[in-house]
Scaffold this active site. Structure first.
Site, short mmCIF file in Angstrom:
data_model
loop_
_atom_site.label_atom_id
_atom_site.label_comp_id
_atom_site.label_asym_id
_atom_site.label_seq_id
_atom_site.Cartn_x
_atom_site.Cartn_y
_atom_site.Cartn_z
N ASN A 9 -37.02 -19.74 -0.35
CA ASN A 9 -36.25 -19.81 -1.59
C ASN A 9 -35.90 -21.28 -1.83
O ASN A 9 -35.04 -21.83 -1.15
CB ASN A 9 -34.98 -18.96 -1.45
CG ASN A 9 -34.09 -19.05 -2.67
OD1 ASN A 9 -34.48 -19.60 -3.71
ND2 ASN A 9 -32.88 -18.52 -2.55
N LYS A 11 -34.43 -22.54 -4.29
CA LYS A 11 -33.19 -22.72 -5.06
C LYS A 11 -33.44 -23.75 -6.17
O LYS A 11 -34.53 -23.75 -6.75
CB LYS A 11 -32.04 -23.10 -4.11
CG LYS A 11 -31.94 -22.10 -2.95
CD LYS A 11 -30.70 -22.23 -2.13
CE LYS A 11 -30.73 -21.18 -1.01
NZ LYS A 11 -29.51 -21.17 -0.20
N HIS A 93 -28.71 -12.85 -5.29
CA HIS A 93 -28.44 -13.86 -4.26
C HIS A 93 -26.95 -14.20 -4.26
O HIS A 93 -26.33 -14.24 -5.33
CB HIS A 93 -29.29 -15.11 -4.54
CG HIS A 93 -29.27 -16.06 -3.37
ND1 HIS A 93 -28.23 -16.90 -3.13
CD2 HIS A 93 -30.17 -16.24 -2.38
CE1 HIS A 93 -28.49 -17.59 -2.02
NE2 HIS A 93 -29.65 -17.21 -1.54
N GLU A 95 -25.44 -16.90 -4.07
CA GLU A 95 -25.06 -18.03 -4.93
C GLU A 95 -24.92 -17.57 -6.38
O GLU A 95 -24.08 -18.08 -7.12
CB GLU A 95 -26.10 -19.16 -4.78
CG GLU A 95 -25.93 -19.86 -3.44
CD GLU A 95 -27.21 -20.41 -2.85
OE1 GLU A 95 -28.22 -20.55 -3.55
OE2 GLU A 95 -27.19 -20.71 -1.63
N GLU A 165 -28.15 -11.52 3.83
CA GLU A 165 -27.83 -12.94 3.98
C GLU A 165 -26.32 -13.11 4.10
O GLU A 165 -25.63 -13.15 3.07
CB GLU A 165 -28.33 -13.72 2.75
CG GLU A 165 -29.82 -13.68 2.54
CD GLU A 165 -30.30 -14.89 1.75
OE1 GLU A 165 -31.18 -15.59 2.26
OE2 GLU A 165 -29.78 -15.15 0.65
N GLY A 171 -26.99 -22.21 4.47
CA GLY A 171 -26.88 -23.66 4.31
C GLY A 171 -25.87 -24.30 5.22
O GLY A 171 -25.51 -25.47 5.05
N SER A 211 -29.78 -19.94 7.37
CA SER A 211 -30.11 -20.95 8.37
C SER A 211 -31.26 -20.53 9.30
O SER A 211 -31.23 -20.84 10.49
CB SER A 211 -28.86 -21.34 9.18
OG SER A 211 -27.89 -21.92 8.32
#
Ligand code: 13P
Length: 250
Positions: A9, A11, A93, A95, A165, A171, A211
């Site tokens: 991904n 992003k 997701h 985010e 996730e 991250g 990660s």
């Protein structure tokens, strides 16, 4: 038999030229593992990537709107993606949940629309740090998935992949231990038995993300209920993406 998938991904990274250069390098690879190789790219690169890519590489969007068309400024529909040869998208997701107000209600509409359009999705779920610290992770993820998959028929579940996730692992360099990731993926598979049946549970691909790196992917992929990885940072360099695809199976 459910298929393994390793998805990068990107992003909001890579210009069109950078995406093209990356694809050329990736396309030269003959991966050792049988997993599907998926690149989740920003919208602007999707037409070029869809045009230039060849198996085993598959191109995936990072988001899609549930409506077929209309007054939704800044959004893109399933039909538009299909029109450029893209048949796979991430939805939900963390985010997007956190920064763009994505809710389980809108996600359920996306799941329903994907099914109507015969479009495959990677549906993301995962708890926040404070929820894990309160030992509420199973409840949180279960509630997300029950809401996101409400009204879905077992026969349509072939279009749904699930990515677990945990938000605290994204991250941050802080991967969930392989055991913790496995425990949640097993919990999700059991939920699929409850919501659908054993066959759906057996055949649904469940990914872990947060990660994932070349040096921890083998351990994660060795877990019984982890069928793949959704990778952010470590998918941005061709070399490290290649290492992810070529992990040594344990
Ligand atoms: P990182 O691999 O950078 O933690 O990102 C994970 C992720 O959010 C993939 O969708």
């Amino acid at each position: 038999m459910r298929r393994q998938m390793i998805a990068g991904n990107w992003k909001m990274n890579k210009t069109l030229a950078e995406a093209g250069d990356f694809l050329k390098e990736l396309q030269e690879l003959e991966p050792k593992q049988p997993a599907r190789v998926v690149v989740c790219a920003p919208y602007l690169s999707l037409p070029m990537l869809a045009e230039e890519s060849a198996p085993p590489v598959e191109i995936c969007a990072q988001n899609v709107h549930f409506a077929p068309s209309g007054a939704y400024t800044g959004e893109v529909s399933f039909e538009m993606l299909k029109d450029i040869g893209v048949h796979l998208s991430i939805i939900g997701h963390s985010e997007r949940r956190e920064y763009f107000n994505e809710t389980d209600e809108s996600l359920n509409k996306k799941v329903q629309a994907a099914i109507n359009e015969e479009f495959e999705v990677i549906l993301c779920c995962g708890e926040k740090l404070e929820e894990r610290e309160a030992d509420r992770q199973f409840e949180v993820v279960e509630n997300q998935l029950r809401a996101d998959l409400a009204g879905v028929a077992a026969d349509d579940m072939y279009l749904i992949n699930i990515a677990y996730e945990p938000v605290w692992a994204i991250g941050t360099g802080r991967t969930a231990s392989a055991e913790d990731a496995q425990a949640m993926c097993q919990h999700i598979r059991q939920l699929l038995v409850d919501l659908f049946d054993e066959t759906v549970a057996d055949e649904t691909t469940i990914l872990y993300g947060g990660s994932v790196k070349p040096d921890n992917i083998a351990e994660l992929m060795a877990m019984k209920d982890i069928d793949g990885a959704l990778v952010g940072g470590a998918s941005l360099q061709p070399e490290s993406f290649k290492q992810l695809l070529d992990y040594e199976a344990k």
